[in-house]
Write an enzyme that holds these catalytic residues in place. Structure first.
Site, short mmCIF file in Angstrom:
data_model
loop_
_atom_site.label_atom_id
_atom_site.label_comp_id
_atom_site.label_asym_id
_atom_site.label_seq_id
_atom_site.Cartn_x
_atom_site.Cartn_y
_atom_site.Cartn_z
N TYR A 77 0.67 -1.25 0.19
CA TYR A 77 -0.70 -0.13 0.39
C TYR A 77 0.75 1.08 -0.23
O TYR A 77 0.63 1.87 -0.25
CB TYR A 77 -0.77 0.25 1.27
N HIS A 131 -14.54 1.35 -2.36
CA HIS A 131 -13.74 0.84 -1.80
C HIS A 131 -12.96 1.90 -1.04
O HIS A 131 -11.34 1.67 -0.68
CB HIS A 131 -13.23 0.07 -2.91
N CYS A 139 -6.90 3.04 13.35
CA CYS A 139 -6.78 2.38 14.04
C CYS A 139 -7.36 0.70 13.18
O CYS A 139 -8.42 0.28 13.16
CB CYS A 139 -6.70 2.52 15.11
N CYS A 144 -10.66 2.12 19.83
CA CYS A 144 -10.20 2.72 18.64
C CYS A 144 -10.88 3.01 17.36
O CYS A 144 -10.98 1.69 16.46
CB CYS A 144 -8.41 2.60 18.50
N CYS A 214 -4.93 5.95 20.16
CA CYS A 214 -4.53 4.99 21.26
C CYS A 214 -3.39 4.44 21.67
O CYS A 214 -2.99 3.52 22.60
CB CYS A 214 -5.74 3.76 20.78
P1 OAD Z 1 -10.11 -4.64 -12.68
O1 OAD Z 1 -8.34 -4.83 -12.83
O2 OAD Z 1 -10.27 -6.24 -12.63
O3 OAD Z 1 -10.44 -4.60 -14.57
C1 OAD Z 1 -9.53 -3.66 -15.09
C2 OAD Z 1 -10.99 -2.76 -16.85
O4 OAD Z 1 -9.95 -2.28 -17.05
C3 OAD Z 1 -10.35 -5.20 -17.08
O5 OAD Z 1 -12.10 -4.48 -17.87
C4 OAD Z 1 -9.34 -3.97 -18.45
O6 OAD Z 1 -10.15 -4.51 -20.10
C5 OAD Z 1 -9.97 -2.38 -18.71
N1 OAD Z 1 -8.95 -1.47 -18.84
C6 OAD Z 1 -7.83 -1.75 -18.85
N2 OAD Z 1 -7.11 -0.51 -19.57
C7 OAD Z 1 -7.70 -0.06 -19.66
C8 OAD Z 1 -8.12 1.20 -20.66
N3 OAD Z 1 -6.54 2.50 -20.66
N4 OAD Z 1 -9.01 2.19 -21.01
C9 OAD Z 1 -10.36 1.29 -20.31
N5 OAD Z 1 -10.52 0.25 -20.27
C10 OAD Z 1 -9.44 -0.28 -19.67
O7 OAD Z 1 -10.36 -3.35 -12.09
P2 OAD Z 1 -11.93 -3.19 -11.50
O8 OAD Z 1 -12.61 -3.23 -12.48
O9 OAD Z 1 -11.40 -1.59 -11.40
O10 OAD Z 1 -11.13 -3.99 -5.35
O11 OAD Z 1 -11.80 -3.63 -9.49
C11 OAD Z 1 -12.65 -4.42 -9.22
C12 OAD Z 1 -12.22 -4.47 -7.77
O12 OAD Z 1 -11.07 -5.59 -7.88
C13 OAD Z 1 -10.86 -3.00 -7.49
O13 OAD Z 1 -11.70 -2.10 -6.90
C14 OAD Z 1 -10.38 -3.91 -6.39
C15 OAD Z 1 -9.93 -5.06 -7.13
O14 OAD Z 1 -10.01 -6.03 -6.45
C16 OAD Z 1 -10.46 -3.83 -4.09
O15 OAD Z 1 -9.40 -4.06 -3.50
C17 OAD Z 1 -11.71 -4.28 -3.04
#
Ligand code: OAD
Length: 317
Positions: A77, A131, A139, A144, A214
């Site tokens: 992170y 998210h 914390c 806390c 805390c």
């Molecule tokens: P993903 O990595 O699952 O999907 C990214 C999407 O963006 C895919 O469908 C790609 O095809 C598309 N993509 C990649 N480059 C692109 C570009 N330049 N322009 C347009 N599209 C593009 O990411 P998320 O859908 O955001 O959650 O994932 C959802 C959640 O899963 C995240 O918020 C995170 C993750 O694990 C948590 O951490 C809880």
């Protein structure tokens, strides 16, 4: 705002029908995912970018991973915070911020934790962070409730400092460059290098950020991990907005694989209120269930989004 966007090849008929719908729409949702920030240089989760030094990003985004090895999770992170601070919003972030300012009945649901929409000037009252946010910390002590917003300290603790590139061949940056080069060609499953082949310093819990209130608990990133509930207030606000809408005209689904619930479920909820769906994605396979009344715009969000919104927001590039 600088832009490197090249002209896209959007079929003119699609652009026209979408623009006309956008102009007449008064209730609009936008669901954003990691692909929106890809052109800003931030990796997505699924696909080659979703690996951090041979660790699957999704396996690090869990309370269990933090319990087992908080030093490893904080390195991940801290690195993401560092990358997000170094990145700049792209033309799509700015275009969406502009649209949000111009359309009263507009709500953005972002799965992104990188802060780029906020830095592009997206009206905050119209931005729901499903998210959480990389720059919130909270914390972990059960008793806390300490939460801090807008914590931009980089590194967040001295022990998490990322070594300067070139000072050490085994440095974080050097190793990351190697693994990124490999990963551009290979997915995690195809990798034949073992996790141990990329050195990871172990950071003891005592060197990780601790709660200033805390003094007992470790701080953790203010993001939603797999297995955790989404922030209740956010969910209530989104559900209320949807319930208050007699009709939703349009939902923009930008740069998301739409595989993570409940976020992905908002597309169907919007559809049940009459919304037509417009997907912007580099992969057609991630635009499931579209009907003939919907739109699929294939390509980089940083190029496509400003172009499809132009009819309402003008040229913001
Ligand atoms: P993903 O990595 O699952 O999907 C990214 C999407 O963006 C895919 O469908 C790609 O095809 C598309 N993509 C990649 N480059 C692109 C570009 N330049 N322009 C347009 N599209 C593009 O990411 P998320 O859908 O955001 O959650 O994932 C959802 C959640 O899963 C995240 O918020 C995170 C993750 O694990 C948590 O951490 C809880």
């Amino acid at each position: 705002m600088a832009s490197t966007a090249a002209p896209s090849a959007i079929p003119p008929a699609d652009l026209e029908s979408f623009s006309s719908r956008l102009k007449s729409s008064t209730r609009i949702l936008a669901l954003l995912g990691a692909g929106l920030s890809a052109a800003s240089g931030l990796p997505t989760f699924r696909g080659a970018g979703g690996i951090w030094r041979t660790h699957d990003a999704m396996q690090l985004a869990t309370p269990e991973a933090f319990d087992t090895d908080p030093g490893l999770v904080w390195q991940f992170y801290n690195y993401r915070r560092h990358m997000a601070l170094a990145a700049r919003p792209n033309a799509a972030h700015y275009a969406l911020a502009e649209l949000s300012g111009r359309k009263e009945g507009f709500l953005t649901l972002s799965q992104n934790v990188d802060g780029l929409s906020q830095r592009a000037g997206h009206p905050l009252e119209k931005l729901q962070l499903l998210h959480g946010n990389l720059f919130d910390v909270k914390c972990t002590d059960f008793y806390c409730n300490y939460v801090q917003q807008n914590n931009y300290t980089d590194p967040i603790a001295p022990a998490l400092a990322i070594p300067v590139e070139g000072t050490d061949p085994t440095s974080f940056e050097a190793r990351h460059a190697v693994s990124s080069a490999l990963l551009e060609k290979k997915t995690r499953k195809e990798l034949d290098i073992a996790d141990e082949s990329i050195y990871l310093p172990s950071v003891p819990a005592g060197d990780l950020p601790h709660c200033p209130e805390c003094k007992r608990g470790l701080l953790r990133p203010g993001v939603v991990w797999f297995g955790e509930a989404l922030p209740g207030k956010t969910i209530d606000t989104v559900n209320q907005w949807i319930m208050d809408s007699k009709k939703i005209d349009l939902i923009l689904v930008i740069g998301t694989s739409a595989k993570v619930y409940p976020a992905a479920g908002y597309v169907d909820m919007a559809r049940s209120k009459g919304a037509r769906v417009a997907v912007v994605n580099t992969e057609q396979g991630d635009a499931r269930g579209l009907t003939k009344d919907d739109w699929f715009f294939k390509g980089d969000a940083a190029i496509i989004v400003p172009e499809i919104l132009k009819g309402v927001i003008g040229d913001v590039r």
